[in-house]
Scaffold this active site. Structure first.
Site, PDB file in Angstrom:
ATOM      1  CG  HIS A   9      31.165  30.076  39.930  1.00  0.00           C
ATOM      2  ND1 HIS A   9      31.808  29.489  38.859  1.00  0.00           N
ATOM      3  CD2 HIS A   9      31.438  29.314  41.009  1.00  0.00           C
ATOM      4  CE1 HIS A   9      32.429  28.389  39.277  1.00  0.00           C
ATOM      5  NE2 HIS A   9      32.225  28.267  40.576  1.00  0.00           N
ATOM      6  CB  CYS A  66      38.845  32.385  40.805  1.00  0.00           C
ATOM      7  SG  CYS A  66      40.477  31.833  41.335  1.00  0.00           S
ATOM      8  N   GLY A  67      37.854  31.917  43.483  1.00  0.00           N
ATOM      9  CA  GLY A  67      37.697  31.595  44.901  1.00  0.00           C
ATOM     10  C   GLY A  67      38.976  31.840  45.681  1.00  0.00           C
ATOM     11  CB  THR A  68      42.145  30.187  45.801  1.00  0.00           C
ATOM     12  OG1 THR A  68      42.285  29.782  44.420  1.00  0.00           O
ATOM     13  CG2 THR A  68      41.405  29.105  46.574  1.00  0.00           C
ATOM     14  N   GLY A  69      41.985  32.847  43.870  1.00  0.00           N
ATOM     15  CA  GLY A  69      42.884  33.668  43.036  1.00  0.00           C
ATOM     16  C   GLY A  69      43.926  32.822  42.322  1.00  0.00           C
ATOM     17  N   GLY A  71      43.642  29.572  40.592  1.00  0.00           N
ATOM     18  CA  GLY A  71      43.333  28.986  39.277  1.00  0.00           C
ATOM     19  C   GLY A  71      43.322  30.032  38.183  1.00  0.00           C
ATOM     20  CG  ASN A 100      57.727  40.017  40.933  1.00  0.00           C
ATOM     21  OD1 ASN A 100      56.921  39.946  41.859  1.00  0.00           O
ATOM     22  ND2 ASN A 100      58.985  39.637  41.065  1.00  0.00           N
ATOM     23  NE  ARG A 110      34.340  30.170  47.015  1.00  0.00           N
ATOM     24  CZ  ARG A 110      34.200  29.234  46.074  1.00  0.00           C
ATOM     25  NH1 ARG A 110      35.157  28.336  45.855  1.00  0.00           N
ATOM     26  NH2 ARG A 110      33.101  29.191  45.348  1.00  0.00           N
ATOM     27  NE  ARG A 133      68.116  44.360  43.647  1.00  0.00           N
ATOM     28  CZ  ARG A 133      67.490  45.342  44.283  1.00  0.00           C
ATOM     29  NH1 ARG A 133      67.597  46.591  43.853  1.00  0.00           N
ATOM     30  NH2 ARG A 133      66.742  45.090  45.349  1.00  0.00           N
ATOM     31  CG  HIS A 134      63.965  44.589  40.654  1.00  0.00           C
ATOM     32  ND1 HIS A 134      64.103  43.545  41.525  1.00  0.00           N
ATOM     33  CD2 HIS A 134      64.201  45.723  41.352  1.00  0.00           C
ATOM     34  CE1 HIS A 134      64.403  44.016  42.721  1.00  0.00           C
ATOM     35  NE2 HIS A 134      64.470  45.345  42.651  1.00  0.00           N
TER      36      HIS A 134
HETATM   37  C1  RB5 Z   1      35.462  27.447  42.117  1.00  0.00           C
HETATM   38  O1  RB5 Z   1      34.715  26.746  43.049  1.00  0.00           O
HETATM   39  C2  RB5 Z   1      36.920  27.491  42.554  1.00  0.00           C
HETATM   40  O2  RB5 Z   1      37.516  26.256  42.314  1.00  0.00           O
HETATM   41  C3  RB5 Z   1      37.643  28.586  41.835  1.00  0.00           C
HETATM   42  O3  RB5 Z   1      36.997  29.789  42.082  1.00  0.00           O
HETATM   43  C4  RB5 Z   1      39.089  28.827  42.200  1.00  0.00           C
HETATM   44  O4  RB5 Z   1      39.250  28.957  43.577  1.00  0.00           O
HETATM   45  C5  RB5 Z   1      40.098  27.967  41.600  1.00  0.00           C
HETATM   46  O5  RB5 Z   1      41.315  28.193  41.721  1.00  0.00           O
END
Ligand code: RB5
Length: 153
Positions: A9, A66-69, A71, A100, A110, A133-134
């Site tokens: 989301h 996702c919010g941070t990438g 998870g 890689n 975010r 080498r990679h």
């Molecule tokens: C959702 O709120 C948040 O936890 C998810 O998007 C993500 O940042 C998790 O790693």
């Protein structure tokens, strides 16, 4: 290139922006997490869906948001054969392909703004794996996967 997209989301808007952006550049973009604004999704679900599509060869590469990438990349990296890298700037996006052989890029909606996210995917999709080498190091990652897959049944 055929690119698979997935988001939870937190990533709905950035995913749409990047799908439009990359479609305009001639890529075929497939959405593995069609979500409506306000709808919730747990990040492992789209992370897994795109990861499996990459490994199955349904798509050439993946973009996860996702919010941070973090998870969503952790979930994707559980699928053997996936090398998903969280990137918040273009240099890492270029180098994770060159060194890689990353096949998925993950970003945090975010963390990065739209313009920066566009620069990040531009670098990711323009880069080529250098091999040499990679290759040996990527093979060592595969060796870890192969070793642990012995214990799962
Ligand atoms: C959702 O709120 C948040 O936890 C998810 O998007 C993500 O940042 C998790 O790693």
């Amino acid at each position: 290139m055929i690119i698979g997209f997935g988001c939870d989301h937190a990533g709905i808007e950035l995913k749409k922006t990047l799908m439009d952006y990359l479609s305009e550049k001639g890529h075929e973009c497939i959405d593995y997490s069609p979500l409506s604004p306000g709808e919730k999704a747990d990040y492992p679900v789209p992370g897994r869906a795109v990861a499996e599509a990459v490994v199955a060869g349904e798509v050439d590469k993946g973009v996860l948001i996702c919010g941070t990438g973090i998870g969503i990349s952790l979930a994707a990296n559980k699928v053997p054969g996936v090398r998903a890298a969280v990137c918040s700037e273009p240099y890492s996006a270029r180098m994770t392909v060159r060194h890689n052989d990353a096949n998925i890029i993950a970003m945090g909606a975010r963390v990065v703004g739209e313009d920066l996210a566009k620069m990040i995917v531009d670098e990711f999709f323009a880069a080529k794996f250098e091999g040499g080498r990679h290759q040996k190091r990527v093979d060592l990652i595969k060796e870890i996967e192969d070793n642990y897959s012995k214990y799962s049944c």
